[in-house]
Design a protein around this motif. Sequence first.
Motif, PDB file in Angstrom:
ATOM      1  N   VAL A 132      54.503  39.947  36.889  1.00  0.00           N
ATOM      2  CA  VAL A 132      53.554  40.620  38.186  1.00  0.00           C
ATOM      3  C   VAL A 132      52.472  40.052  38.352  1.00  0.00           C
ATOM      4  O   VAL A 132      51.313  40.031  37.509  1.00  0.00           O
ATOM      5  CB  VAL A 132      53.511  42.245  37.932  1.00  0.00           C
ATOM      6  N   GLU A 133      52.187  39.398  39.659  1.00  0.00           N
ATOM      7  CA  GLU A 133      51.065  38.674  39.984  1.00  0.00           C
ATOM      8  C   GLU A 133      49.967  39.678  40.687  1.00  0.00           C
ATOM      9  O   GLU A 133      50.621  40.623  41.544  1.00  0.00           O
ATOM     10  CB  GLU A 133      51.187  37.506  40.804  1.00  0.00           C
ATOM     11  N   SER A 134      48.916  39.297  40.756  1.00  0.00           N
ATOM     12  CA  SER A 134      47.782  40.121  41.437  1.00  0.00           C
ATOM     13  C   SER A 134      46.694  39.328  41.706  1.00  0.00           C
ATOM     14  O   SER A 134      46.414  38.327  41.027  1.00  0.00           O
ATOM     15  CB  SER A 134      47.554  41.509  40.875  1.00  0.00           C
ATOM     16  N   GLY A 135      45.736  39.827  42.579  1.00  0.00           N
ATOM     17  CA  GLY A 135      44.635  39.187  42.809  1.00  0.00           C
ATOM     18  C   GLY A 135      44.491  38.200  44.116  1.00  0.00           C
ATOM     19  O   GLY A 135      43.221  37.536  44.456  1.00  0.00           O
ATOM     20  N   CYS A 157      48.603  37.393  36.046  1.00  0.00           N
ATOM     21  CA  CYS A 157      49.966  37.721  36.061  1.00  0.00           C
ATOM     22  C   CYS A 157      50.335  38.474  34.619  1.00  0.00           C
ATOM     23  O   CYS A 157      50.082  37.892  33.547  1.00  0.00           O
ATOM     24  CB  CYS A 157      50.567  36.205  35.809  1.00  0.00           C
ATOM     25  N   THR A 192      51.810  36.144  44.710  1.00  0.00           N
ATOM     26  CA  THR A 192      50.607  36.797  45.521  1.00  0.00           C
ATOM     27  C   THR A 192      50.299  35.913  46.573  1.00  0.00           C
ATOM     28  O   THR A 192      50.180  34.510  46.327  1.00  0.00           O
ATOM     29  CB  THR A 192      49.724  37.046  44.478  1.00  0.00           C
TER      30      THR A 192
END
Length: 121
Positions: free
Chosen positions: A3-6, A20, A115
Amino acid sequence: QLVESGGGLVQAGGSLRLSCTASGPAFNTYTMSWFRQASGKERQFVAGMDWTNGNIYYGDSVKGRFTVSRDNRKNTLYLQMFFLEPEDTAAYFCAGGRSGDIRNAASYIHWGQGTRVTVSS
């Protein structure tokens, strides 16, 4: 699962840090990399860390501006991006694999959902 973020919107010259996070065991036995895909273009290798020897690799267009790192205790891969350019606009994906050419997307068996990074001029 990855799961990616940012991701987000940033002005040219700005910075972002992507994360991630992996679920499941043995994160430290995977080569972990970042790829990106701009609209209408092929997926492009950005940066990666080879778990077998600890080597780090960067795509030519991001060398000197991006830094990849990982925290195996947190099962997390990072991509610190500095001096962002409009050409960096893309969906960024993290990927995990065990063997093969680190720069080749076909070498990876696990992918995040991506993302989005948008760099305005």
